[in-house]
Write an enzyme that holds these catalytic residues in place. Structure first.
Site, PDB file in Angstrom:
ATOM      1  N   ARG A  97      73.050 -27.478 -47.268  1.00  0.00           N
ATOM      2  CA  ARG A  97      72.714 -26.415 -46.306  1.00  0.00           C
ATOM      3  C   ARG A  97      73.832 -25.381 -46.209  1.00  0.00           C
ATOM      4  NH1 ARG A  97      69.940 -29.442 -41.126  1.00  0.00           N
ATOM      5  NH2 ARG A  97      68.600 -30.865 -42.303  1.00  0.00           N
ATOM      6  N   GLU A 168      60.646 -24.187 -45.103  1.00  0.00           N
ATOM      7  CA  GLU A 168      60.906 -23.906 -43.689  1.00  0.00           C
ATOM      8  C   GLU A 168      62.139 -23.023 -43.509  1.00  0.00           C
ATOM      9  OE1 GLU A 168      62.539 -26.875 -41.093  1.00  0.00           O
ATOM     10  OE2 GLU A 168      61.200 -26.376 -39.443  1.00  0.00           O
TER      11      GLU A 168
HETATM   12  N1  5AD Z   1      65.657 -38.142 -42.145  1.00  0.00           N
HETATM   13  C1  5AD Z   1      64.888 -38.177 -41.038  1.00  0.00           C
HETATM   14  N2  5AD Z   1      65.049 -37.373 -39.993  1.00  0.00           N
HETATM   15  C2  5AD Z   1      66.050 -36.478 -40.052  1.00  0.00           C
HETATM   16  N3  5AD Z   1      66.454 -35.547 -39.170  1.00  0.00           N
HETATM   17  C3  5AD Z   1      67.491 -34.880 -39.725  1.00  0.00           C
HETATM   18  N4  5AD Z   1      67.765 -35.378 -40.935  1.00  0.00           N
HETATM   19  C4  5AD Z   1      66.874 -36.371 -41.168  1.00  0.00           C
HETATM   20  C5  5AD Z   1      66.653 -37.247 -42.248  1.00  0.00           C
HETATM   21  N5  5AD Z   1      67.398 -37.194 -43.336  1.00  0.00           N
HETATM   22  C6  5AD Z   1      65.867 -35.289 -37.876  1.00  0.00           C
HETATM   23  C7  5AD Z   1      66.774 -35.633 -36.698  1.00  0.00           C
HETATM   24  C8  5AD Z   1      66.263 -34.677 -35.660  1.00  0.00           C
HETATM   25  C9  5AD Z   1      65.668 -33.519 -36.405  1.00  0.00           C
HETATM   26  C10 5AD Z   1      66.331 -32.211 -36.181  1.00  0.00           C
HETATM   27  O1  5AD Z   1      65.682 -33.892 -37.764  1.00  0.00           O
HETATM   28  O2  5AD Z   1      66.616 -36.947 -36.312  1.00  0.00           O
HETATM   29  O3  5AD Z   1      65.181 -35.248 -34.992  1.00  0.00           O
END
Ligand code: 5AD
Length: 482
Positions: A97, A168
């Protein structure tokens, strides 16, 4: 608005972008277009989303991403089979990112050595085009790139050539909540490149969906601010030739407000599309289950998840992004992720034939949220004097658009939100928002009601109490008992 980026100029800048990491050399637009055309239509995000909209159902989608390719594929397969996800994600890791591919590479190597994911997402740039295609080929539903990248040009080149059909983000929503030092003009121009790339695919018969990141900071963002920003990103995207766009909104928690905001957002967006002459855009919506602090207790977390599912289903959002019972702890296990999906599926199925009951408060809420969002967009357009990017830049500098609790120094940060006595998110400090006295009075009156109920003046302490409330088992933050 200045119109589509000139093709020659775009192709020229692509060369620089693709040279920033070795896997960039794998990207060919012609090959990317052909690859998409050979995929079955049920794997195309824009096509499936259009169908979902026509059927009037609410599709479900998780977040997920790990460092190693085979593990990532296994994870997505599990979420498709066990979680019955309609759409799949690939969440990108934090190094990627920030365009720190060297460190992402180390993350892959460490993950291999440790036998578990040492990154918080899938480093798609490091893998390159062909491993991305393997993901697409191993699952049966469309896959979207979800991230938080201010400069996502190379990520978009690689993942779209790799068969992903939705992307997104946006120049505002993936900058202001995610970065501190990235100038808005830079992120917006980098995202115009992404939108132009998707415009190129569209010109060659391939539909790629674009989605705005509605929740912003996820912390008591007044819906009108989200709506205004979503509309600006929509206009930026369609200007570059995007034909499928999803407006996003994060759950606030008061049902009337959430449903009214989602409906108001669509009505206003359609109005602006028409006004600027974009008639051939498929407009859809995504609702995010609560993005703020979650309860640690899993049973309580399921309740928060379910309440978000109810709002999404009754508002008839086209898609809902699902949380998990591990939200308070960090990246969820695949089992926890599937549990969030199942809870959500059960609710959207049960509510699919029920309609939200229109009531007076909903109508007022929708009228006010549209008034507020319109005021922000109109002032931004005025400030731009025909140049939308300049308008957005000036609007942020002046606080005409202001996102609460954002890290970016290009966001004024003068507004303060707080919940009213019904849990709806209102504005306590207006900063420089371009709101008239009717709007201001509406917010003041609602906050006053809460103050009277709690025997305290509306103040910063209310804001603090609200930020922690859901994690502690409530919606409206209660005063501390002495
Ligand atoms: N796998 C699952 N959920 C994720 N989030 C961020 N990275 C991951 C990942 N690799 C989720 C966080 C938060 C949202 C912004 O994205 O738990 O809920």
């Amino acid at each position: 608005m200045k119109g589509k980026i000139d093709l020659e100029k775009f192709l020229q800048s692509r060369k620089e972008v693709l040279a920033t990491w070795p896997t960039g050399a794998e990207v060919s637009l012609e090959d990317g277009v052909n690859y998409h055309k050979a995929l079955p239509p049920e794997k195309n995000f824009a096509v499936k989303l259009k169908k979902v909209k026509e059927e009037g159902i609410t599709a479900i989608q998780p977040r997920a991403g790990v460092a190693l390719l085979n593990e990532h594929i296994a994870l997505l397969k599990y979420l498709e089979k066990e979680g019955e996800a309609d759409f799949l994600p690939t969440t990108i890791d934090s190094y990627t990112r920030q365009n720190r591919y060297q460190e992402a590479q180390r993350g892959i190597e460490e993950s291999l050595a440790e036998g578990r994911s040492m990154l918080n997402g899938f480093p798609a740039v490091n893998y390159g085009v062909y491993p991305c295609r393997k993901i697409i080929e191993e699952v049966n539903v469309p896959v979207q790139v979800r991230h938080g990248t201010p400069d996502a040009r190379l990520l978009a080149e690689i993942t779209l050539a790799g068969g992903f059909s939705s992307f997104e983000g946006g120049g505002i929503t993936y900058n202001i909540p995610y970065a501190k030092e990235v100038p808005l003009r830079k992120s917006i121009e980098d995202w115009q490149y992404v939108d132009r790339l998707i415009g190129y695919y569209a010109e060659h018969g391939v539909l790629i969906n674009r989605e705005s990141f509605g929740p912003l900071t996820g912390t008591l963002v007044p819906p009108s601010i989200t709506i205004a920003i979503n509309i600006l990103e929509l206009l930026l995207a369609v200007e570059q030739g995007v034909k499928s766009f999803t407006l996003g909104l994060g759950q606030c928690g008061n049902l009337n407000q959430d449903v009214a905001a989602l409906h108001g957002m669509v009505e206003l967006a359609e109005e602006y599309l028409k006004r600027f002459g974009f008639q051939d855009v498929d407009l859809t919506t995504v609702f995010h289950q609560w993005m703020g602090g979650f309860p640690q207790d899993e049973a309580r977390a399921f309740a928060v998840i379910a309440w978000g599912a109810v709002a999404a289903a009754l508002a008839k959002a086209n898609k809902v992004i699902v949380k998990t019972p591990h939200e308070a702890l960090g990246v969820p296990t695949k089992e926890a992720n599937a549990q969030g999906l199942k809870t959500t599926r059960q609710i959207v199925n049960m509510l699919k034939d029920q309609r939200f009951m229109v009531n007076e408060e909903y109508l007022l809420e929708k009228e006010m949220v549209k008034k507020e969002a319109r005021a922000i967009v109109e002032r931004t357009l005025e400030l731009g004097e025909g140049d939308l990017v300049a308008g957005i830049e000036r609007a942020f500098a002046a606080g005409v658009i202001d996102v609460p609790f954002a890290p970016s120094r290009f966001n004024l940060g003068k507004i303060l939100p707080a919940r009213d006595d019904t849990g709806a998110v209102r504005i306590l400090e207006f900063g420089n928002l371009p709101f008239d006295s009717e709007i201001r009075e509406f917010h003041r009156e609602r906050l006053k009601r809460r103050g009277e109920k709690e025997g305290r003046e509306p103040s910063f302490q209310m804001v603090i109490d609200d930020i922690y409330a859901i994690g502690k088992g409530m919606l409206v933050g209660k005063p501390r008992t002495k």
